[in-house]
Design a protein around this motif. Sequence first.
Motif, PDB file in Angstrom:
ATOM      1  N   ALA A 124       0.835  -1.207   0.000  1.00 46.10           N
ATOM      2  CA  ALA A 124       0.000   0.000   0.000  1.00 46.10           C
ATOM      3  C   ALA A 124       0.867   1.253   0.000  1.00 46.10           C
ATOM      4  O   ALA A 124       0.600   2.209  -0.745  1.00 46.10           O
ATOM      5  CB  ALA A 124      -0.932  -0.013   1.202  1.00 46.10           C
ATOM      6  N   TRP A 125       1.903   1.260   0.797  1.00 48.87           N
ATOM      7  CA  TRP A 125       2.802   2.410   0.856  1.00 48.87           C
ATOM      8  C   TRP A 125       3.505   2.629  -0.487  1.00 48.87           C
ATOM      9  O   TRP A 125       3.613   3.758  -0.956  1.00 48.87           O
ATOM     10  CB  TRP A 125       3.846   2.208   1.962  1.00 48.87           C
ATOM     11  CG  TRP A 125       4.818   3.332   2.042  1.00 48.87           C
ATOM     12  CD1 TRP A 125       4.660   4.521   2.694  1.00 48.87           C
ATOM     13  CD2 TRP A 125       6.106   3.392   1.412  1.00 48.87           C
ATOM     14  NE1 TRP A 125       5.770   5.308   2.518  1.00 48.87           N
ATOM     15  CE2 TRP A 125       6.677   4.633   1.735  1.00 48.87           C
ATOM     16  CE3 TRP A 125       6.831   2.499   0.629  1.00 48.87           C
ATOM     17  CZ2 TRP A 125       7.933   5.017   1.291  1.00 48.87           C
ATOM     18  CZ3 TRP A 125       8.079   2.887   0.174  1.00 48.87           C
ATOM     19  CH2 TRP A 125       8.624   4.129   0.505  1.00 48.87           C
ATOM     20  N   CYS A 126       3.965   1.547  -1.109  1.00 46.44           N
ATOM     21  CA  CYS A 126       4.650   1.659  -2.410  1.00 46.44           C
ATOM     22  C   CYS A 126       3.750   2.284  -3.459  1.00 46.44           C
ATOM     23  O   CYS A 126       4.177   3.171  -4.206  1.00 46.44           O
ATOM     24  CB  CYS A 126       5.118   0.287  -2.877  1.00 46.44           C
ATOM     25  SG  CYS A 126       6.575  -0.326  -2.027  1.00 46.44           S
ATOM     26  N   TYR A 127       2.510   1.820  -3.531  1.00 47.75           N
ATOM     27  CA  TYR A 127       1.596   2.381  -4.526  1.00 47.75           C
ATOM     28  C   TYR A 127       1.277   3.838  -4.221  1.00 47.75           C
ATOM     29  O   TYR A 127       1.153   4.658  -5.134  1.00 47.75           O
ATOM     30  CB  TYR A 127       0.314   1.543  -4.629  1.00 47.75           C
ATOM     31  CG  TYR A 127       0.471   0.374  -5.563  1.00 47.75           C
ATOM     32  CD1 TYR A 127       0.291   0.518  -6.931  1.00 47.75           C
ATOM     33  CD2 TYR A 127       0.828  -0.879  -5.083  1.00 47.75           C
ATOM     34  CE1 TYR A 127       0.451  -0.546  -7.799  1.00 47.75           C
ATOM     35  CE2 TYR A 127       0.983  -1.959  -5.940  1.00 47.75           C
ATOM     36  CZ  TYR A 127       0.798  -1.782  -7.302  1.00 47.75           C
ATOM     37  OH  TYR A 127       0.965  -2.841  -8.160  1.00 47.75           O
ATOM     38  N   GLU A 128       1.158   4.166  -2.950  1.00 49.13           N
ATOM     39  CA  GLU A 128       0.879   5.544  -2.563  1.00 49.13           C
ATOM     40  C   GLU A 128       2.034   6.473  -2.944  1.00 49.13           C
ATOM     41  O   GLU A 128       1.821   7.582  -3.435  1.00 49.13           O
ATOM     42  CB  GLU A 128       0.648   5.601  -1.056  1.00 49.13           C
ATOM     43  CG  GLU A 128       0.284   6.961  -0.535  1.00 49.13           C
ATOM     44  CD  GLU A 128       0.087   6.931   0.970  1.00 49.13           C
ATOM     45  OE1 GLU A 128       0.749   7.725   1.664  1.00 49.13           O
ATOM     46  OE2 GLU A 128      -0.715   6.098   1.447  1.00 49.13           O
ATOM     47  N   GLN A 129       3.246   6.003  -2.755  1.00 51.90           N
ATOM     48  CA  GLN A 129       4.428   6.832  -2.988  1.00 51.90           C
ATOM     49  C   GLN A 129       4.903   6.849  -4.443  1.00 51.90           C
ATOM     50  O   GLN A 129       5.367   7.885  -4.924  1.00 51.90           O
ATOM     51  CB  GLN A 129       5.591   6.336  -2.117  1.00 51.90           C
ATOM     52  CG  GLN A 129       5.363   6.476  -0.648  1.00 51.90           C
ATOM     53  CD  GLN A 129       5.275   7.924  -0.219  1.00 51.90           C
ATOM     54  OE1 GLN A 129       6.094   8.753  -0.618  1.00 51.90           O
ATOM     55  NE2 GLN A 129       4.271   8.238   0.575  1.00 51.90           N
ATOM     56  N   PHE A 130       4.803   5.713  -5.135  1.00 54.00           N
ATOM     57  CA  PHE A 130       5.493   5.573  -6.422  1.00 54.00           C
ATOM     58  C   PHE A 130       4.607   5.209  -7.611  1.00 54.00           C
ATOM     59  O   PHE A 130       5.131   4.963  -8.698  1.00 54.00           O
ATOM     60  CB  PHE A 130       6.596   4.507  -6.290  1.00 54.00           C
ATOM     61  CG  PHE A 130       7.603   4.809  -5.229  1.00 54.00           C
ATOM     62  CD1 PHE A 130       8.482   5.869  -5.360  1.00 54.00           C
ATOM     63  CD2 PHE A 130       7.674   4.036  -4.080  1.00 54.00           C
ATOM     64  CE1 PHE A 130       9.416   6.150  -4.375  1.00 54.00           C
ATOM     65  CE2 PHE A 130       8.604   4.304  -3.093  1.00 54.00           C
ATOM     66  CZ  PHE A 130       9.475   5.370  -3.238  1.00 54.00           C
ATOM     67  N   ALA A 131       3.314   5.170  -7.449  1.00 57.30           N
ATOM     68  CA  ALA A 131       2.438   4.730  -8.538  1.00 57.30           C
ATOM     69  C   ALA A 131       2.546   5.622  -9.766  1.00 57.30           C
ATOM     70  O   ALA A 131       2.462   5.144 -10.899  1.00 57.30           O
ATOM     71  CB  ALA A 131       0.992   4.650  -8.065  1.00 57.30           C
ATOM     72  N   TYR A 177       6.283   4.581 -11.172  1.00 54.88           N
ATOM     73  CA  TYR A 177       6.700   3.189 -11.326  1.00 54.88           C
ATOM     74  C   TYR A 177       5.559   2.188 -11.249  1.00 54.88           C
ATOM     75  O   TYR A 177       5.757   1.062 -10.791  1.00 54.88           O
ATOM     76  CB  TYR A 177       7.746   2.846 -10.268  1.00 54.88           C
ATOM     77  CG  TYR A 177       9.036   3.621 -10.407  1.00 54.88           C
ATOM     78  CD1 TYR A 177       9.761   3.588 -11.584  1.00 54.88           C
ATOM     79  CD2 TYR A 177       9.524   4.383  -9.362  1.00 54.88           C
ATOM     80  CE1 TYR A 177      10.940   4.283 -11.729  1.00 54.88           C
ATOM     81  CE2 TYR A 177      10.714   5.089  -9.482  1.00 54.88           C
ATOM     82  CZ  TYR A 177      11.416   5.035 -10.673  1.00 54.88           C
ATOM     83  OH  TYR A 177      12.586   5.718 -10.802  1.00 54.88           O
ATOM     84  N   ARG A 178       4.390   2.543 -11.721  1.00 57.80           N
ATOM     85  CA  ARG A 178       3.238   1.645 -11.625  1.00 57.80           C
ATOM     86  C   ARG A 178       3.503   0.303 -12.317  1.00 57.80           C
ATOM     87  O   ARG A 178       3.166  -0.746 -11.792  1.00 57.80           O
ATOM     88  CB  ARG A 178       1.982   2.280 -12.207  1.00 57.80           C
ATOM     89  CG  ARG A 178       0.755   1.373 -12.047  1.00 57.80           C
ATOM     90  CD  ARG A 178      -0.527   2.028 -12.503  1.00 57.80           C
ATOM     91  NE  ARG A 178      -0.878   3.194 -11.743  1.00 57.80           N
ATOM     92  CZ  ARG A 178      -1.524   3.178 -10.571  1.00 57.80           C
ATOM     93  NH1 ARG A 178      -1.853   2.032 -10.034  1.00 57.80           N
ATOM     94  NH2 ARG A 178      -1.820   4.291  -9.951  1.00 57.80           N
ATOM     95  N   ARG A 179       4.119   0.312 -13.477  1.00 53.06           N
ATOM     96  CA  ARG A 179       4.387  -0.942 -14.195  1.00 53.06           C
ATOM     97  C   ARG A 179       5.303  -1.856 -13.406  1.00 53.06           C
ATOM     98  O   ARG A 179       5.083  -3.067 -13.330  1.00 53.06           O
ATOM     99  CB  ARG A 179       5.005  -0.667 -15.560  1.00 53.06           C
ATOM    100  CG  ARG A 179       4.029  -0.155 -16.565  1.00 53.06           C
ATOM    101  CD  ARG A 179       4.681  -0.021 -17.906  1.00 53.06           C
ATOM    102  NE  ARG A 179       3.735   0.488 -18.883  1.00 53.06           N
ATOM    103  CZ  ARG A 179       4.066   0.945 -20.061  1.00 53.06           C
ATOM    104  NH1 ARG A 179       5.331   0.944 -20.438  1.00 53.06           N
ATOM    105  NH2 ARG A 179       3.148   1.386 -20.882  1.00 53.06           N
ATOM    106  N   ILE A 180       6.331  -1.290 -12.828  1.00 45.63           N
ATOM    107  CA  ILE A 180       7.259  -2.091 -12.026  1.00 45.63           C
ATOM    108  C   ILE A 180       6.538  -2.652 -10.808  1.00 45.63           C
ATOM    109  O   ILE A 180       6.666  -3.839 -10.496  1.00 45.63           O
ATOM    110  CB  ILE A 180       8.477  -1.246 -11.593  1.00 45.63           C
ATOM    111  CG1 ILE A 180       9.335  -0.918 -12.816  1.00 45.63           C
ATOM    112  CG2 ILE A 180       9.304  -1.984 -10.540  1.00 45.63           C
ATOM    113  CD1 ILE A 180      10.463   0.052 -12.547  1.00 45.63           C
ATOM    114  N   LEU A 181       5.775  -1.819 -10.132  1.00 48.14           N
ATOM    115  CA  LEU A 181       5.043  -2.276  -8.951  1.00 48.14           C
ATOM    116  C   LEU A 181       4.075  -3.395  -9.314  1.00 48.14           C
ATOM    117  O   LEU A 181       4.015  -4.413  -8.617  1.00 48.14           O
ATOM    118  CB  LEU A 181       4.289  -1.111  -8.306  1.00 48.14           C
ATOM    119  CG  LEU A 181       5.150  -0.004  -7.707  1.00 48.14           C
ATOM    120  CD1 LEU A 181       4.273   1.174  -7.288  1.00 48.14           C
ATOM    121  CD2 LEU A 181       5.973  -0.508  -6.554  1.00 48.14           C
TER     122      LEU A 181
END
Length: 62
Positions: A40-47, A50-54
């Motif tokens: 959840a934190w990754c998507y909040e910070q980097f979507a 870097y959405r494709r990587i996530l």
Amino acid sequence: MLEYAKTILVKVSFDKMLFEKELRKALRQLVPDELHQFKAWCYEQFAKSYRRILNRVFAQLA
């Protein structure tokens, strides 16, 4: 470990390949209870950047 992984990702977010490498490393080191919060934190910070990587990296966990 969760806070450390967050710190590292913020510091390497300037480079796409390094970001993915450190994201994968963090996922190997985190305990299962931390993974949902970390995702959840990754998507909040980097979507935006870097959405494709996530999507690719977190899809491999399932």
